[in-house]
Write an enzyme that holds these catalytic residues in place. Structure first.
Site, PDB file in Angstrom:
ATOM      1  N   ASP A   1      -7.799  -4.959   0.509  1.00  0.00           N
ATOM      2  CA  ASP A   1      -8.384  -6.458  -0.669  1.00  0.00           C
ATOM      3  C   ASP A   1      -8.346  -7.638  -0.861  1.00  0.00           C
ATOM      4  OD1 ASP A   1      -9.582  -3.727  -1.942  1.00  0.00           O
ATOM      5  OD2 ASP A   1      -8.256  -3.269  -3.001  1.00  0.00           O
TER       6      ASP A   1
ATOM      7  N   HIS B   1       1.293  -1.432   0.465  1.00  0.00           N
ATOM      8  CA  HIS B   1      -0.272   0.451   0.213  1.00  0.00           C
ATOM      9  C   HIS B   1       1.118   1.227   0.133  1.00  0.00           C
ATOM     10  CE1 HIS B   1      -3.332   2.594   1.171  1.00  0.00           C
ATOM     11  NE2 HIS B   1      -4.030   1.705   1.188  1.00  0.00           N
TER      12      HIS B   1
HETATM   13  N1  CMC Z   1       3.989  -7.782  -5.385  1.00  0.00           N
HETATM   14  C1  CMC Z   1       4.974  -7.737  -5.119  1.00  0.00           C
HETATM   15  N2  CMC Z   1       6.225  -6.595  -4.961  1.00  0.00           N
HETATM   16  C2  CMC Z   1       5.668  -5.499  -4.330  1.00  0.00           C
HETATM   17  C3  CMC Z   1       4.934  -5.687  -3.900  1.00  0.00           C
HETATM   18  C4  CMC Z   1       3.594  -6.225  -4.459  1.00  0.00           C
HETATM   19  N3  CMC Z   1       1.596  -6.005  -3.963  1.00  0.00           N
HETATM   20  N4  CMC Z   1       3.476  -3.280  -3.605  1.00  0.00           N
HETATM   21  C5  CMC Z   1       4.475  -3.455  -3.834  1.00  0.00           C
HETATM   22  N5  CMC Z   1       5.688  -4.122  -4.227  1.00  0.00           N
HETATM   23  C6  CMC Z   1       7.264  -3.699  -4.462  1.00  0.00           C
HETATM   24  C7  CMC Z   1       7.765  -2.932  -5.577  1.00  0.00           C
HETATM   25  O1  CMC Z   1       8.221  -4.237  -6.662  1.00  0.00           O
HETATM   26  C8  CMC Z   1       9.128  -2.141  -5.069  1.00  0.00           C
HETATM   27  O2  CMC Z   1      10.081  -2.582  -5.200  1.00  0.00           O
HETATM   28  P1  CMC Z   1      11.627  -1.794  -5.491  1.00  0.00           P
HETATM   29  O3  CMC Z   1      11.758  -0.506  -4.356  1.00  0.00           O
HETATM   30  O4  CMC Z   1      12.543  -2.598  -5.549  1.00  0.00           O
HETATM   31  O5  CMC Z   1      11.754  -1.086  -6.680  1.00  0.00           O
HETATM   32  C9  CMC Z   1       8.674  -1.645  -3.992  1.00  0.00           C
HETATM   33  O6  CMC Z   1       7.794  -2.576  -3.539  1.00  0.00           O
HETATM   34  C10 CMC Z   1       7.494  -0.769  -3.592  1.00  0.00           C
HETATM   35  O7  CMC Z   1       6.463  -0.585  -4.530  1.00  0.00           O
HETATM   36  P2  CMC Z   1       6.186   0.835  -5.348  1.00  0.00           P
HETATM   37  O8  CMC Z   1       5.364   0.221  -6.211  1.00  0.00           O
HETATM   38  O9  CMC Z   1       7.170   2.137  -5.804  1.00  0.00           O
HETATM   39  O10 CMC Z   1       4.868   1.335  -4.220  1.00  0.00           O
HETATM   40  P3  CMC Z   1       3.617   2.156  -4.532  1.00  0.00           P
HETATM   41  O11 CMC Z   1       3.235   3.478  -3.121  1.00  0.00           O
HETATM   42  O12 CMC Z   1       3.945   3.227  -5.419  1.00  0.00           O
HETATM   43  O13 CMC Z   1       2.602   0.809  -4.534  1.00  0.00           O
HETATM   44  C11 CMC Z   1       0.717  -0.258  -4.537  1.00  0.00           C
HETATM   45  C12 CMC Z   1       1.019   0.954  -3.586  1.00  0.00           C
HETATM   46  C13 CMC Z   1      -0.737  -0.520  -3.570  1.00  0.00           C
HETATM   47  C14 CMC Z   1      -0.193   0.430  -6.297  1.00  0.00           C
HETATM   48  C15 CMC Z   1       1.524  -1.590  -4.863  1.00  0.00           C
HETATM   49  O14 CMC Z   1       1.939  -1.847  -3.781  1.00  0.00           O
HETATM   50  C16 CMC Z   1       1.249  -3.280  -5.452  1.00  0.00           C
HETATM   51  O15 CMC Z   1       0.721  -3.080  -6.180  1.00  0.00           O
HETATM   52  N6  CMC Z   1       0.382  -3.971  -4.547  1.00  0.00           N
HETATM   53  C17 CMC Z   1      -0.408  -4.812  -5.560  1.00  0.00           C
HETATM   54  C18 CMC Z   1      -2.463  -4.049  -5.598  1.00  0.00           C
HETATM   55  C19 CMC Z   1      -3.137  -3.912  -4.400  1.00  0.00           C
HETATM   56  O16 CMC Z   1      -2.940  -4.891  -3.857  1.00  0.00           O
HETATM   57  N7  CMC Z   1      -3.679  -2.503  -4.835  1.00  0.00           N
HETATM   58  C20 CMC Z   1      -4.026  -2.489  -3.542  1.00  0.00           C
HETATM   59  C21 CMC Z   1      -4.408  -1.442  -2.886  1.00  0.00           C
HETATM   60  S1  CMC Z   1      -4.857   0.077  -1.451  1.00  0.00           S
HETATM   61  C22 CMC Z   1      -6.414  -0.516  -1.716  1.00  0.00           C
HETATM   62  C23 CMC Z   1      -6.961   1.229  -2.877  1.00  0.00           C
HETATM   63  O17 CMC Z   1      -5.967   1.659  -2.231  1.00  0.00           O
HETATM   64  O18 CMC Z   1      -7.666   1.139  -3.461  1.00  0.00           O
END
Ligand code: CMC
Length: 429
Positions: free
Chosen positions: A364, A306
């Site tokens: 989720d 998240h």
């Molecule tokens: N599985 C594997 N690796 C992950 C995941 C995951 N679900 N989420 C983040 N990472 C890794 C990512 O690869 C990155 O690694 P590195 O620093 O080595 O490049 C690191 O963790 C940070 O990730 P980010 O994408 O920079 O973080 P963010 O804050 O931009 O993304 C997120 C947040 C929710 C988009 C992401 O965690 C994700 O894609 N999760 C899966 C989708 C999901 O479950 N979304 C629901 C969010 S809650 C409901 C809502 O708010 O609508």
């Protein structure tokens, strides 16, 4: 405003920028005057370090895993209150007295029906349309039917529009569902509570009696409460940005629904359930964990991670409990998706990659299993999220419109395209 000051220096020049302190949460450096002072913009794609507004509605502490609506912890609201009480709290800032609650429930209930002509609008969609596509269209079209609540400068019209949105969203969502499965629309029944009425509109048919199970209605109500607001997330920021131009509330909420549809936001519960099915059984988990950790593989564990929570999402805990309650009530003993989810959570929470990146289950992760057990197909999951989030969007929209210092939202950019160049006529290219 605190008397703390941030100093910015570029070369030999330096400037002072005020620091503002909220009730809780990090201080913010107020850069509103920065461009005027320095001729420079700040750069923060994805708003990872930028507060886009001041708000009194919702507070999240991502490190502690805390979520407060108007100061009240989500756990307490979900346990002791109902969704309409949370709606009142978000809209008016305080918990209602018994008389205020009765009056509010009545006022919302009185607005549950939809203009009859809107049925024609539904019938214009293809049967196989995604219900979120229908939601974007129908909610946007509300402004064509309810002209008497689109003057945003009139506080009374703003409140009527707010009540209409909260009241009509379940009806709109249930009709989108009924249309997609080819069943007749079911009108709202105002003697029912909000969640029971919604389940009835989704699952009742004219041919036979349908009795809403109170345990499932309570679970539905709790799911609505858990999703009601989440401060300045992507869809809420979209609603605020759309509203900052003076657009009417129905159009703004339609914009929020469009944003919510994306798989990184509201679409994640559908994606998480699909992923659990794809994993299929516990033996396959290590392979998916390996893929999630592989930088060259775009696969991510859906329902994990998240932007704000760097701890267990407090909503996920309540969702997990609700999930067990629903499955128990329905006598579902061995749900393979639940089995995979529980094991996957256990493995990921002990894996160095997920631990070091502070990736925990989000809401989720368990909501898809729960919603499917309640009888909803995956395409409806994000629709249910939009029903619940509407009150948050509306409360945030109202807060913005009622703020006298509100301006149109207009971010700046770092331009990296071509420099100025002369047009070349087509024959000479
Ligand atoms: N599985 C594997 N690796 C992950 C995941 C995951 N679900 N989420 C983040 N990472 C890794 C990512 O690869 C990155 O690694 P590195 O620093 O080595 O490049 C690191 O963790 C940070 O990730 P980010 O994408 O920079 O973080 P963010 O804050 O931009 O993304 C997120 C947040 C929710 C988009 C992401 O965690 C994700 O894609 N999760 C899966 C989708 C999901 O479950 N979304 C629901 C969010 S809650 C409901 C809502 O708010 O609508």
């Amino acid at each position: 405003m605190s008397d703390k000051i941030a100093k910015l220096s570029i070369g030999n020049d330096s400037w002072e920028l005020p620091i503002q302190t909220g009730v809780i949460g990090p201080d913010v450096i107020d850069i509103a005057s920065m461009y005027k002072q320095t001729g420079k913009f700040t750069y923060d794609p994805g708003f990872t370090s930028t507060a886009s507004c001041e708000s009194k509605i919702t507070y999240i502490d991502g490190d502690l895993g805390t979520l407060l609506y108007r100061g009240y912890p989500i756990e307490q609201l979900a346990e002791h209150g109902d969704f309409l009480e949370t709606c009142y709290l978000l809209l008016y800032g305080e918990l209602p007295t018994p008389a205020q609650k009765t009056d509010f429930d009545l006022r919302v209930t009185r607005h549950t029906m939809l203009h009859e002509q809107m049925q024609t609008l539904y019938r214009g969609f293809r049967r196989d349309a995604h219900p979120m596509a229908i939601m974007v269209g129908v909610v946007g079209a509300l402004s064509a039917f309810y002209h008497d609540s689109t003057d945003i400068s009139d506080p009374h019209q703003r409140m009527i529009a707010s009540l209409r949105m909260v009241a009509k969203m379940p009806t709109i969502a249930a009709m989108a569902y009924k249309y997609s499965i080819g069943q007749p629309f079911v009108y709202p029944k105002n003697e029912m509570d909000y969640a029971s009425n919604f389940l009835n509109m989704c699952f009742a048919v004219p041919a036979e009696q349908y009795k809403v199970n109170p345990v499932l209605a309570r679970a539905m109500d709790r799911i609505f409460t858990l999703h009601a607001d989440h401060e300045q997330n992507a869809s809420t920021s979209t609603v605020r940005l759309a509203g900052s131009s003076g657009a009417n509330p129905f159009a703004c909420i339609a914009a929020g629904i469009a944003c919510l549809w994306g798989p990184a936001h509201g679409g994640a519960n559908e994606a998480a359930l699909n992923m659990l099915h794809e994993i299929g059984s516990v033996e396959n988990i290590p392979e998916y964990i390996r893929r999630a950790k592989d930088k060259n593989d775009p696969f991510r564990l859906m329902g994990f991670g998240h932007r704000v929570y760097k701890n267990y999402d407090p909503r996920a805990r309540i969702m997990q409990k609700t999930c067990h309650e629903v499955l128990n009530e329905l006598g579902i003993k061995d749900d393979p998706a639940l089995e995979v989810a529980m094991e996957l959570e256990k493995i990921a929470l002990n894996d160095e990659y997920f631990v070091s990146k502070k990736l925990y289950p989000n809401i989720d992760f368990y909501s898809g299993i729960t919603l499917r057990a309640l009888g909803f197909p995956a395409e409806m999951f994000t629709v249910l999220f939009s029903v619940a989030r509407t009150v948050g969007w509306i409360a945030q929209w109202k807060e913005m419109v009622e703020d006298p210092s509100q301006k149109i939202g207009r971010p700046r950019q770092l331009y990296t395209g071509s420099d100025k160049r002369d047009y070349v006529t087509i024959g000479q290219r």
